[in-house]
Design an enzyme around this catalytic site. Structure first.
Site, PDB file in Angstrom:
ATOM      1  N   SER A   1       0.837  -1.199   0.000  1.00 42.84           N
ATOM      2  CA  SER A   1       0.000   0.000   0.000  1.00 42.84           C
ATOM      3  C   SER A   1       0.869   1.244   0.000  1.00 42.84           C
ATOM      4  CB  SER A   1      -0.904   0.012   1.236  1.00 42.84           C
ATOM      5  OG  SER A   1      -1.598   1.233   1.303  1.00 42.84           O
TER       6      SER A   1
ATOM      7  N   THR B   1     -11.062   4.323   1.896  1.00 38.53           N
ATOM      8  CA  THR B   1     -12.217   3.710   2.562  1.00 38.53           C
ATOM      9  C   THR B   1     -12.471   4.356   3.925  1.00 38.53           C
ATOM     10  OG1 THR B   1     -11.801   1.609   1.442  1.00 38.53           O
ATOM     11  CG2 THR B   1     -13.141   1.503   3.432  1.00 38.53           C
TER      12      THR B   1
ATOM     13  N   SER C   1     -12.606   7.279   4.757  1.00 39.07           N
ATOM     14  CA  SER C   1     -13.383   8.523   4.749  1.00 39.07           C
ATOM     15  C   SER C   1     -14.852   8.308   4.399  1.00 39.07           C
ATOM     16  CB  SER C   1     -12.755   9.521   3.781  1.00 39.07           C
ATOM     17  OG  SER C   1     -12.736   8.955   2.499  1.00 39.07           O
TER      18      SER C   1
ATOM     19  N   GLU D   1     -18.621   7.757   4.754  1.00 42.65           N
ATOM     20  CA  GLU D   1     -19.398   8.273   5.879  1.00 42.65           C
ATOM     21  C   GLU D   1     -20.726   7.529   6.056  1.00 42.65           C
ATOM     22  OE1 GLU D   1     -19.705  12.535   5.127  1.00 42.65           O
ATOM     23  OE2 GLU D   1     -17.637  12.567   4.408  1.00 42.65           O
ATOM     24  N   GLY D   2     -21.572   7.580   5.013  1.00 44.31           N
ATOM     25  CA  GLY D   2     -22.991   7.273   5.164  1.00 44.31           C
ATOM     26  C   GLY D   2     -23.357   5.856   5.531  1.00 44.31           C
TER      27      GLY D   2
ATOM     28  N   PHE E   1     -31.288   5.436   1.757  1.00 43.13           N
ATOM     29  CA  PHE E   1     -30.222   6.029   0.956  1.00 43.13           C
ATOM     30  C   PHE E   1     -30.754   6.277  -0.448  1.00 43.13           C
ATOM     31  CE2 PHE E   1     -25.505   6.622   1.010  1.00 43.13           C
ATOM     32  CZ  PHE E   1     -25.401   7.030   2.332  1.00 43.13           C
TER      33      PHE E   1
ATOM     34  N   TRP F   1       4.786   1.437   0.293  1.00 39.87           N
ATOM     35  CA  TRP F   1       5.486   0.982  -0.907  1.00 39.87           C
ATOM     36  C   TRP F   1       4.581   1.319  -2.082  1.00 39.87           C
ATOM     37  CZ3 TRP F   1       9.927  -2.510  -1.467  1.00 39.87           C
ATOM     38  CH2 TRP F   1      10.593  -2.743  -0.243  1.00 39.87           C
TER      39      TRP F   1
ATOM     40  N   GLN G   1     -19.237   9.175 -11.652  1.00 39.04           N
ATOM     41  CA  GLN G   1     -20.316   9.673 -10.798  1.00 39.04           C
ATOM     42  C   GLN G   1     -19.997  11.017 -10.156  1.00 39.04           C
ATOM     43  OE1 GLN G   1     -21.567   7.653  -6.864  1.00 39.04           O
ATOM     44  NE2 GLN G   1     -23.339   7.472  -8.192  1.00 39.04           N
TER      45      GLN G   1
ATOM     46  N   HIS H   1     -21.330  13.374  -7.189  1.00 39.58           N
ATOM     47  CA  HIS H   1     -22.171  13.374  -5.989  1.00 39.58           C
ATOM     48  C   HIS H   1     -22.750  14.778  -5.866  1.00 39.58           C
ATOM     49  CE1 HIS H   1     -23.418  13.074  -1.839  1.00 39.58           C
ATOM     50  NE2 HIS H   1     -23.044  11.818  -1.767  1.00 39.58           N
TER      51      HIS H   1
ATOM     52  N   LEU I   1     -16.978  15.859   1.008  1.00 39.69           N
ATOM     53  CA  LEU I   1     -18.318  15.300   0.847  1.00 39.69           C
ATOM     54  C   LEU I   1     -19.201  15.589   2.060  1.00 39.69           C
ATOM     55  CD1 LEU I   1     -20.078  13.204  -0.828  1.00 39.69           C
ATOM     56  CD2 LEU I   1     -19.341  11.569   0.890  1.00 39.69           C
TER      57      LEU I   1
ATOM     58  N   GLU J   1     -24.720  11.639   1.791  1.00 43.21           N
ATOM     59  CA  GLU J   1     -26.124  11.470   1.430  1.00 43.21           C
ATOM     60  C   GLU J   1     -26.986  11.221   2.675  1.00 43.21           C
ATOM     61  OE1 GLU J   1     -26.484   9.692  -2.448  1.00 43.21           O
ATOM     62  OE2 GLU J   1     -27.711   8.130  -1.555  1.00 43.21           O
TER      63      GLU J   1
ATOM     64  N   ARG K   1     -27.952   9.770  -7.620  1.00 46.29           N
ATOM     65  CA  ARG K   1     -27.009  10.883  -7.697  1.00 46.29           C
ATOM     66  C   ARG K   1     -26.915  11.507  -9.082  1.00 46.29           C
ATOM     67  NH1 ARG K   1     -22.515   7.842  -3.913  1.00 46.29           N
ATOM     68  NH2 ARG K   1     -23.700   8.153  -1.997  1.00 46.29           N
TER      69      ARG K   1
ATOM     70  N   HIS L   1     -17.079  11.904  -7.670  1.00 44.73           N
ATOM     71  CA  HIS L   1     -17.070  11.083  -6.466  1.00 44.73           C
ATOM     72  C   HIS L   1     -16.592   9.657  -6.684  1.00 44.73           C
ATOM     73  CE1 HIS L   1     -18.258   9.882  -2.496  1.00 44.73           C
ATOM     74  NE2 HIS L   1     -19.193   9.051  -2.901  1.00 44.73           N
TER      75      HIS L   1
ATOM     76  N   ARG M   1     -23.837   4.292  -9.765  1.00 47.62           N
ATOM     77  CA  ARG M   1     -23.843   3.488  -8.534  1.00 47.62           C
ATOM     78  C   ARG M   1     -24.827   4.077  -7.528  1.00 47.62           C
ATOM     79  NH1 ARG M   1     -21.337   3.875  -3.422  1.00 47.62           N
ATOM     80  NH2 ARG M   1     -20.063   5.669  -4.018  1.00 47.62           N
TER      81      ARG M   1
ATOM     82  N   SER N   1     -23.993   3.699  -0.960  1.00 47.82           N
ATOM     83  CA  SER N   1     -23.875   2.648   0.056  1.00 47.82           C
ATOM     84  C   SER N   1     -23.718   1.237  -0.523  1.00 47.82           C
ATOM     85  CB  SER N   1     -24.994   2.700   1.118  1.00 47.82           C
ATOM     86  OG  SER N   1     -26.221   2.202   0.637  1.00 47.82           O
TER      87      SER N   1
HETATM   88  C1  LIG Z   1     -15.571  10.897   0.960  1.00 48.30           C
HETATM   89  C2  LIG Z   1     -16.138   9.581   0.514  1.00 48.30           C
HETATM   90  C3  LIG Z   1     -17.236   9.041   1.151  1.00 48.30           C
HETATM   91  C4  LIG Z   1     -17.767   7.831   0.719  1.00 48.30           C
HETATM   92  N1  LIG Z   1     -18.852   7.311   1.379  1.00 48.30           N
HETATM   93  C5  LIG Z   1     -19.340   6.106   1.004  1.00 48.30           C
HETATM   94  C6  LIG Z   1     -20.421   5.512   1.726  1.00 48.30           C
HETATM   95  O1  LIG Z   1     -20.925   6.050   2.711  1.00 48.30           O
HETATM   96  N2  LIG Z   1     -20.877   4.306   1.295  1.00 48.30           N
HETATM   97  C7  LIG Z   1     -20.333   3.653   0.218  1.00 48.30           C
HETATM   98  O2  LIG Z   1     -20.790   2.556  -0.111  1.00 48.30           O
HETATM   99  N3  LIG Z   1     -19.297   4.197  -0.467  1.00 48.30           N
HETATM  100  C8  LIG Z   1     -18.787   5.392  -0.096  1.00 48.30           C
HETATM  101  N4  LIG Z   1     -17.736   5.932  -0.786  1.00 48.30           N
HETATM  102  C9  LIG Z   1     -17.071   5.127  -1.830  1.00 48.30           C
HETATM  103  C10 LIG Z   1     -16.175   4.086  -1.165  1.00 48.30           C
HETATM  104  O3  LIG Z   1     -15.704   4.564   0.059  1.00 48.30           O
HETATM  105  C11 LIG Z   1     -14.976   3.716  -2.038  1.00 48.30           C
HETATM  106  O4  LIG Z   1     -15.408   3.374  -3.317  1.00 48.30           O
HETATM  107  C12 LIG Z   1     -14.228   2.531  -1.433  1.00 48.30           C
HETATM  108  O5  LIG Z   1     -13.902   2.786  -0.086  1.00 48.30           O
HETATM  109  C13 LIG Z   1     -12.976   2.181  -2.216  1.00 48.30           C
HETATM  110  O6  LIG Z   1     -12.319   1.145  -1.533  1.00 48.30           O
HETATM  111  P1  LIG Z   1     -11.125   0.343  -2.191  1.00 48.30           P
HETATM  112  O7  LIG Z   1     -10.695  -0.686  -1.209  1.00 48.30           O
HETATM  113  O8  LIG Z   1     -11.503  -0.079  -3.549  1.00 48.30           O
HETATM  114  O9  LIG Z   1      -9.980   1.449  -2.365  1.00 48.30           O
HETATM  115  P2  LIG Z   1      -9.319   2.455  -1.311  1.00 48.30           P
HETATM  116  O10 LIG Z   1      -9.931   2.432   0.020  1.00 48.30           O
HETATM  117  O11 LIG Z   1      -9.232   3.760  -2.033  1.00 48.30           O
HETATM  118  O12 LIG Z   1      -7.859   1.851  -1.153  1.00 48.30           O
HETATM  119  C14 LIG Z   1      -6.926   1.845  -2.204  1.00 48.30           C
HETATM  120  C15 LIG Z   1      -5.636   1.231  -1.703  1.00 48.30           C
HETATM  121  O13 LIG Z   1      -4.738   1.088  -2.784  1.00 48.30           O
HETATM  122  C16 LIG Z   1      -3.458   1.562  -2.434  1.00 48.30           C
HETATM  123  N5  LIG Z   1      -2.782   1.996  -3.664  1.00 48.30           N
HETATM  124  C17 LIG Z   1      -3.286   2.717  -4.698  1.00 48.30           C
HETATM  125  N6  LIG Z   1      -2.349   2.865  -5.658  1.00 48.30           N
HETATM  126  C18 LIG Z   1      -1.237   2.228  -5.224  1.00 48.30           C
HETATM  127  C19 LIG Z   1       0.060   2.027  -5.752  1.00 48.30           C
HETATM  128  N7  LIG Z   1       0.436   2.494  -6.950  1.00 48.30           N
HETATM  129  N8  LIG Z   1       0.947   1.331  -5.011  1.00 48.30           N
HETATM  130  C20 LIG Z   1       0.616   0.840  -3.788  1.00 48.30           C
HETATM  131  N9  LIG Z   1      -0.609   1.000  -3.250  1.00 48.30           N
HETATM  132  C21 LIG Z   1      -1.511   1.674  -3.961  1.00 48.30           C
HETATM  133  C22 LIG Z   1      -3.745   2.681  -1.443  1.00 48.30           C
HETATM  134  O14 LIG Z   1      -2.624   2.915  -0.629  1.00 48.30           O
HETATM  135  C23 LIG Z   1      -4.908   2.084  -0.655  1.00 48.30           C
HETATM  136  O15 LIG Z   1      -4.440   1.241   0.352  1.00 48.30           O
HETATM  137  C24 LIG Z   1     -17.189   7.152  -0.373  1.00 48.30           C
HETATM  138  C25 LIG Z   1     -16.078   7.682  -1.010  1.00 48.30           C
HETATM  139  C26 LIG Z   1     -15.579   8.896  -0.588  1.00 48.30           C
HETATM  140  C27 LIG Z   1     -14.418   9.478  -1.347  1.00 48.30           C
END
Ligand SMILES: Cc1cc2nc3c(=O)[nH]c(=O)nc-3n(C[C@H](O)[C@H](O)[C@H](O)COP(=O)(O)OP(=O)(O)OC[C@H]3O[C@@H](n4cnc5c(N)ncnc54)[C@H](O)[C@@H]3O)c2cc1C
Length: 582
Positions: free
Chosen positions: A39, A48, A50, A52-53, A119, A158, A233, A235, A245, A248, A288, A356, A391, A394
């Site tokens: 990571s 992830t 951040s 909220e909802g 939602f 890394w 998308q 928001h 953000l 919602e 949205r 978003h 999408r 939630s």
């Molecule tokens: C502010 C906000 C609020 C949200 N609220 C909601 C909600 O209430 N409900 C909902 O369903 N969804 C919500 N979403 C959407 C949802 O949170 C995200 O789509 C989801 O958390 C993404 O998770 P993920 O594990 O795919 O990626 P992430 O949590 O973004 O993790 C990505 C990982 O990849 C690693 N990484 C990336 N590139 C590299 C690289 N080149 N080398 C090494 N590591 C790398 C990062 O370090 C990190 O560990 C929200 C999104 C935002 C921005």
């Protein structure tokens, strides 16, 4: 740079919700399988955290899996693969309960059962939450659970620079330790990409700075197509200037959207029509895409407010009262106090649509497998596809659990079936080390600035590829992105130090963003219809005859990507009108 080789059975790229869930699934599949998780930030700083909802899963008696599937499919404007959605809604409650058993503190009803909130676009209340810090609690639960598996080895901070592909299968990745600048090759029998979204291709986004589409670009460069990238998308409620953000959940708890006359303007759109009433809990809880499009129309009518950071409307939650806001929306209050210097208990919140989420991503099948043997993907970087053209709020957090687990398990099984590694990996890695050296220590020094290229990219994406697009705006952005890719070849890196060289990371991220931008644009150029979040002014109608298909963008050297199509999987719900209108 000194090449060294390390080995693990399964390598997971990304330690957000999807990556950690995948790692646990691998560890659960077989106690002897070794898992590496890379990571670029400490896992708890992944985006992830951040969220909220909340996270959607059927739990109440008045709800059903069919309801959840139908809301998801109609919300996605019939672009979702329905077999994937059926699997998703079926697995969702199991995964969410599992998280509870691992310690996730879901908010409760007065009688002690799991509480749910409504939602956007969901007819029933099925969004589980932990106040309005759901992502924090989910990620913490996954992180602490991953710690109990001693075969899980972490590479925190890394950065993955490329995939190692040899003999037609993915066999690892090249990674750089940010603290020391050291570059290594990690061999693995299977790789799962869980690197999250790419909101940073746009200037105004809720996404953290780290969301630069790295994993999407790595897969794309390795010949794996990116699917449905035209669907981006917006928001409807971000804070002007920062893009932070306002969840919602604020509207789910009863917040109103008001234009400059203090009028709930959504009643003038499809969302406020009588036919929408039985479908939506309130006009503010429409999907949205519709809400963001209504904002643009209000702006065109001159009914939005104008501030230092562009047009905005008001989100009013004052009538909900201090008690509800402090118990169910404490984070909304905290964000408004800290970043807008206003207290939403007394004052309306300025909001505007903000980029978003990427519905599109790395093309995978229902098992999380990409077309490249040994390569899997899950989470926001992947497109399985359950999110279609829009999408529902939630669904993403739950998707991380369901498809993170599935991809992890598939990767573990694949790894167990593999004999070993190609002898060519060291020379392949050495090639990548050379490429990096060339970028980091350019002979003529380079003339272009990272920040200038990034700003120009974000500007052209907003201007040409925003909520409404047409061929002219898209082609203008395409030309600009092509120019920026040429300029990137002459990028100047002035920091030559090895320790925590963030300029190197920024350069690598920028090259990924440019690749993602090119895929978004060409996919949008080719889709000559309007559907969900993809609204073409020049093709305003949905066209199921031609375009009930997923786009697949393939990388081409020095040329625009090639776009191909595969059919959308329809199982039980034939395409229909979205009741709240088109
Ligand atoms: C502010 C906000 C609020 C949200 N609220 C909601 C909600 O209430 N409900 C909902 O369903 N969804 C919500 N979403 C959407 C949802 O949170 C995200 O789509 C989801 O958390 C993404 O998770 P993920 O594990 O795919 O990626 P992430 O949590 O973004 O993790 C990505 C990982 O990849 C690693 N990484 C990336 N590139 C590299 C690289 N080149 N080398 C090494 N590591 C790398 C990062 O370090 C990190 O560990 C929200 C999104 C935002 C921005």
């Amino acid at each position: 740079m000194d090449p060294t080789l390390q080995t693990c059975d399964v390598l997971i790229l990304g330690a957000g919700g999807a990556g950690l869930r995948a790692a646990i699934a691998v560890a659960e599949t077989h106690p002897d399988i070794s898992v590496g998780i890379v990571s670029k930030v400490y896992p708890m700083r992944s985006h992830t955290v951040s969220a909220e909802g909340g996270a959607a899963a059927v739990i109440k008696d008045n709800d059903s899996l069919e309801n959840h599937a139908y809301d998801t499919i109609s919300g996605g404007d019939w672009m979702c693969d329905q077999d994937a959605v059926e699997l998703f809604v079926k697995q969702a409650p199991t995964e969410m309960l599992r998280l509870e058993h691992w310690g996730c503190p879901w908010s409760r009803e007065a009688n002690g059962t799991v509480a749910v909130r409504p939602f956007g676009g969901m007819k029933k209340q099925r969004t589980w939450f932990a106040a309005d810090k759901t992502g924090f609690h989910m990620l913490h639960t996954l992180f602490q659970t991953s710690l109990k598996y001693h075969k899980v080895i972490r590479f925190d901070e890394w950065y993955v620079t490329s995939l190692l592909v040899e003999e037609g299968r993915c066999q690892g990745a090249v990674v750089m330790e940010i603290a020391s600048g050291k570059v290594e090759a990690l061999r693995a029998k299977a790789v799962v990409i869980c690197t999250g979204g790419a909101g940073k291709v746009f200037p105004f986004t809720t996404n953290a700075n780290i969301k630069t589409g790295d994993g999407m670009a790595l897969a794309y460069r390795a010949g794996v197509p990116l699917k449905d990238m035209e669907f981006v998308q917006y928001h409807p409620t971000g804070l002007p200037f920062t893009g932070i953000l306002i969840t919602e959940a604020a509207r789910a708890e009863g917040g109103y959207l008001l234009n400059k006359e203090g009028y709930r303007y959504l009643q003038d759109y499809d969302l406020g029509k009588p036919e929408a009433k039985p479908v939506l809990r309130s006009m503010e809880l429409g999907p949205r895409d519709r809400l963001s499009q209504a904002f643009v129309k209000e702006q065109e009518k001159g009914r939005t407010l104008q501030g230092a950071y562009g047009h905005y409307v008001h989100l009013d939650i004052r009538h909900l009262g201090a008690k509800l806001i402090d118990s169910k929306l404490p984070f909304v209050r905290e964000l408004c106090l800290k970043y807008e210097n206003l207290d939403p208990i007394q004052t309306m919140i300025p909001v505007r649509p903000v980029v978003h989420y990427m519905m599109g991503g790395i093309h995978t099948d229902i098992h999380g497998a990409t077309p490249l043997p040994g390569l899997y993907a899950a989470g926001e970087c992947a497109c399985v596809s359950i999110n279609g053209a829009n999408r529902l709020g939630s669904n993403s957090l739950t998707e991380l659990l369901v498809f993170g687990a599935i991809a992890g398990k598939s990767a573990a099984e694949f790894a167990l079936s593999q004999p070993g590694f190609s002898e060519n990996l060291p020379s392949l890695a050495a090639k990548e080390f050379k490429r990096l050296e060339k970028l980091f220590f350019k002979k003529n020094g380079g003339v272009e600035n990272i920040a200038d290229i990034r700003e120009a990219m974000q500007k052209t994406m907003e201007e040409g590829v925003g909520i409404y697009r047409d061929e002219k705006s898209l082609l203008a952005s395409q030309t600009e992105i092509f120019n920026l890719q040429e300029r990137f070849k002459h990028v100047r890196l002035s920091d030559k130090s090895q320790a925590f060289n963030t300029e190197r990371v920024a350069a690598l991220e920028l090259s990924c963003l440019l690749d993602v931008a090119e895929a978004v644009i060409q996919s949008a150029v080719c889709r000559k219809e309007s559907r969900g979040s993809h609204q073409r002014i020049d093709f305003p109608q949905r066209d199921d005859r031609e375009f009930l298909v997923h786009s697949l963008a393939y990388k081409k050297k020095h040329a625009i990507p090639e776009v191909d199509y595969v059919p959308v999987t329809i199982t039980r719900w034939p395409p229909g009108e979205r009741i709240y209108g088109r």
